[in-house]
Design a protein around this motif. Sequence first.
Motif, short mmCIF file in Angstrom:
data_model
loop_
_atom_site.label_atom_id
_atom_site.label_comp_id
_atom_site.label_asym_id
_atom_site.label_seq_id
_atom_site.Cartn_x
_atom_site.Cartn_y
_atom_site.Cartn_z
N UNK A 9 0.85 -1.18 0.00
CA UNK A 9 0.00 0.00 0.00
C UNK A 9 0.90 1.24 0.00
N UNK A 10 0.66 2.13 -0.95
CA UNK A 10 1.38 3.40 -1.00
C UNK A 10 0.38 4.50 -0.66
N UNK A 11 0.77 5.41 0.22
CA UNK A 11 -0.14 6.48 0.63
C UNK A 11 0.60 7.79 0.88
N UNK A 12 -0.17 8.84 0.92
CA UNK A 12 0.25 10.13 1.41
C UNK A 12 -0.68 10.49 2.56
N UNK A 13 -0.33 11.54 3.29
CA UNK A 13 -1.16 11.99 4.39
C UNK A 13 -2.08 13.11 3.95
N UNK A 14 -3.27 13.13 4.53
CA UNK A 14 -4.17 14.24 4.28
C UNK A 14 -3.59 15.51 4.87
N UNK A 15 -3.99 16.62 4.32
CA UNK A 15 -3.56 17.93 4.81
C UNK A 15 -3.83 18.05 6.31
N UNK A 93 -2.63 3.70 -3.21
CA UNK A 93 -2.47 2.68 -4.23
C UNK A 93 -2.29 1.36 -3.49
N UNK A 94 -3.09 0.37 -3.81
CA UNK A 94 -3.07 -0.91 -3.10
C UNK A 94 -3.03 -2.04 -4.11
#
Length: 101
Positions: A9-15, A93-94
Amino acid sequence: MSQPIERIILVNLKEGVSEEQFKAVAQHGREVLGAIPGVEIVSLGIALHQGASHRYLVRLRFHDLEALKIYETHPNHTTYGLQEWLPIITDEILNDYTIAY
């Protein structure tokens, strides 16, 4: 012979979500998701480069496809995902992979 499965799993953080908040949520996830039968590894990676398209990687390793199926509907997973994980992440993205070697 059953083959291990890995979920990447690829992620970013919410604002507004700090890295410290994220690490606390991720550590709790490691505990609750790692307690699900058939989950062998829960790990977190942080991109070496600030400009990477996705800052964080989560890797889960399952004993086999059956373990992944159990994980998908397990209350630890569903509760954690809805209450803690999804509120703080974006750009997810998973993908699941059969591990050949």
